[in-house]
Motif scaffolding. Sequence first.
Motif, PDB file in Angstrom:
ATOM      1  N   ARG A  33      27.157  21.218  22.130  1.00  0.00           N
ATOM      2  CA  ARG A  33      25.904  21.732  21.549  1.00  0.00           C
ATOM      3  C   ARG A  33      25.878  23.256  21.598  1.00  0.00           C
ATOM      4  NH1 ARG A  33      22.336  17.679  20.562  1.00  0.00           N
ATOM      5  NH2 ARG A  33      22.763  15.673  21.561  1.00  0.00           N
ATOM      6  N   VAL A  34      26.522  23.811  22.611  1.00  0.00           N
ATOM      7  CA  VAL A  34      26.654  25.267  22.723  1.00  0.00           C
ATOM      8  C   VAL A  34      28.082  25.568  23.154  1.00  0.00           C
ATOM      9  CG1 VAL A  34      25.915  27.340  23.962  1.00  0.00           C
ATOM     10  CG2 VAL A  34      24.228  25.588  23.369  1.00  0.00           C
ATOM     11  N   ALA A  35      28.716  26.509  22.486  1.00  0.00           N
ATOM     12  CA  ALA A  35      30.046  27.006  22.877  1.00  0.00           C
ATOM     13  C   ALA A  35      30.098  28.476  22.470  1.00  0.00           C
ATOM     14  CB  ALA A  35      31.149  26.200  22.196  1.00  0.00           C
ATOM     15  N   MET A  36      29.473  29.315  23.291  1.00  0.00           N
ATOM     16  CA  MET A  36      29.259  30.717  22.917  1.00  0.00           C
ATOM     17  C   MET A  36      30.184  31.657  23.685  1.00  0.00           C
ATOM     18  SD  MET A  36      25.082  30.733  22.835  1.00  0.00           S
ATOM     19  CE  MET A  36      25.005  32.461  22.342  1.00  0.00           C
ATOM     20  N   PRO A  37      30.774  32.618  22.983  1.00  0.00           N
ATOM     21  CA  PRO A  37      31.586  33.621  23.682  1.00  0.00           C
ATOM     22  C   PRO A  37      30.697  34.671  24.339  1.00  0.00           C
ATOM     23  CG  PRO A  37      31.564  34.073  21.329  1.00  0.00           C
ATOM     24  CD  PRO A  37      30.793  32.797  21.523  1.00  0.00           C
ATOM     25  N   ALA A  38      31.098  35.092  25.526  1.00  0.00           N
ATOM     26  CA  ALA A  38      30.441  36.214  26.198  1.00  0.00           C
ATOM     27  C   ALA A  38      31.465  37.334  26.334  1.00  0.00           C
ATOM     28  CB  ALA A  38      29.902  35.782  27.558  1.00  0.00           C
ATOM     29  N   ASP A  39      31.015  38.477  26.814  1.00  0.00           N
ATOM     30  CA  ASP A  39      31.900  39.645  26.804  1.00  0.00           C
ATOM     31  C   ASP A  39      32.085  40.274  28.178  1.00  0.00           C
ATOM     32  OD1 ASP A  39      29.316  40.487  27.028  1.00  0.00           O
ATOM     33  OD2 ASP A  39      29.311  41.753  25.248  1.00  0.00           O
ATOM     34  N   MET A  40      31.740  39.525  29.250  1.00  0.00           N
ATOM     35  CA  MET A  40      31.899  40.083  30.592  1.00  0.00           C
ATOM     36  C   MET A  40      32.434  39.025  31.543  1.00  0.00           C
ATOM     37  SD  MET A  40      28.603  42.583  31.115  1.00  0.00           S
ATOM     38  CE  MET A  40      29.468  43.603  32.299  1.00  0.00           C
ATOM     39  N   LEU A  41      33.221  39.474  32.509  1.00  0.00           N
ATOM     40  CA  LEU A  41      33.720  38.610  33.570  1.00  0.00           C
ATOM     41  C   LEU A  41      32.702  38.594  34.716  1.00  0.00           C
ATOM     42  CD1 LEU A  41      37.428  39.849  33.591  1.00  0.00           C
ATOM     43  CD2 LEU A  41      36.546  37.730  32.576  1.00  0.00           C
ATOM     44  N   PRO A  42      32.784  37.635  35.612  1.00  0.00           N
ATOM     45  CA  PRO A  42      31.809  37.553  36.706  1.00  0.00           C
ATOM     46  C   PRO A  42      31.731  38.813  37.570  1.00  0.00           C
ATOM     47  CG  PRO A  42      33.051  35.514  36.554  1.00  0.00           C
ATOM     48  CD  PRO A  42      33.700  36.478  35.615  1.00  0.00           C
ATOM     49  N   ASP A  43      32.840  39.572  37.669  1.00  0.00           N
ATOM     50  CA  ASP A  43      32.835  40.774  38.508  1.00  0.00           C
ATOM     51  C   ASP A  43      32.212  41.980  37.810  1.00  0.00           C
ATOM     52  OD1 ASP A  43      34.764  41.369  36.637  1.00  0.00           O
ATOM     53  OD2 ASP A  43      36.437  41.424  38.050  1.00  0.00           O
ATOM     54  N   GLY A  44      31.729  41.775  36.574  1.00  0.00           N
ATOM     55  CA  GLY A  44      31.061  42.859  35.865  1.00  0.00           C
ATOM     56  C   GLY A  44      31.948  43.633  34.913  1.00  0.00           C
ATOM     57  N   LEU A  45      33.250  43.363  34.922  1.00  0.00           N
ATOM     58  CA  LEU A  45      34.154  44.029  33.988  1.00  0.00           C
ATOM     59  C   LEU A  45      34.100  43.323  32.639  1.00  0.00           C
ATOM     60  CD1 LEU A  45      37.263  44.533  36.302  1.00  0.00           C
ATOM     61  CD2 LEU A  45      35.501  46.214  35.720  1.00  0.00           C
ATOM     62  N   PHE A  46      34.420  44.059  31.591  1.00  0.00           N
ATOM     63  CA  PHE A  46      34.436  43.444  30.268  1.00  0.00           C
ATOM     64  C   PHE A  46      35.651  42.518  30.151  1.00  0.00           C
ATOM     65  CE2 PHE A  46      31.642  47.008  29.388  1.00  0.00           C
ATOM     66  CZ  PHE A  46      30.670  46.394  28.605  1.00  0.00           C
TER      67      PHE A  46
END
Length: 202
Positions: A33-46
Amino acid sequence: MAEDQKDTLLRPSLPDDVVAGAREHFGDPAGYRVAMPADMLPDGLFGETWFIFNGTHLGVMARVNGSPPVLLNRRAIEDVGELNVVPGLSSAVIEATRGGIRERLLRVSHTRQKDFGDAIRLINTWIKDKAWKPELLDNRRTACLRCGRPLPDTMTVCPHCMDKKQMIRKVLAFLKPYKLEVSLLFVYMIANTLVGLVNPYL
């Protein structure tokens, strides 16, 4: 918003290696239902991450240092009480809250915050009513419900109504490991100011 626009927002085309990795953990991509790209890693880096929800589970996959996509976290939907988008200074955090316990799932830049806010609203409706209502995207909020001011394009929370004390606490939490450095910086700033004030009288 037209149906094809909703589908493009919630389920854009995924890279082949992401599809292969996600299939193992979330089943057939046709059921996402959702498969969205994000632009950051968990540590805050892109970096490259993908937020996936298939109706029964949600989770995050990421490509770290050019490696094939790996699963970062996966939660059964019945173990998720509510999802929230928590805005920060330079990014926003997607958190799951259940029984007063908050768990960080994903970090996104402000550029992606509004789109993720819409997706989270749909998922919360699913958690509550077990009903998928993409028609909610037809009424994307453009003004704050509390004060009526226009919302910035990249934000789902009004900056005027944001809890400033909570924001300060979050910033101080980030600075805690650097207490000595920050203290020395403040001492230097005060000393520099005093020297500047005294200098004309020397």
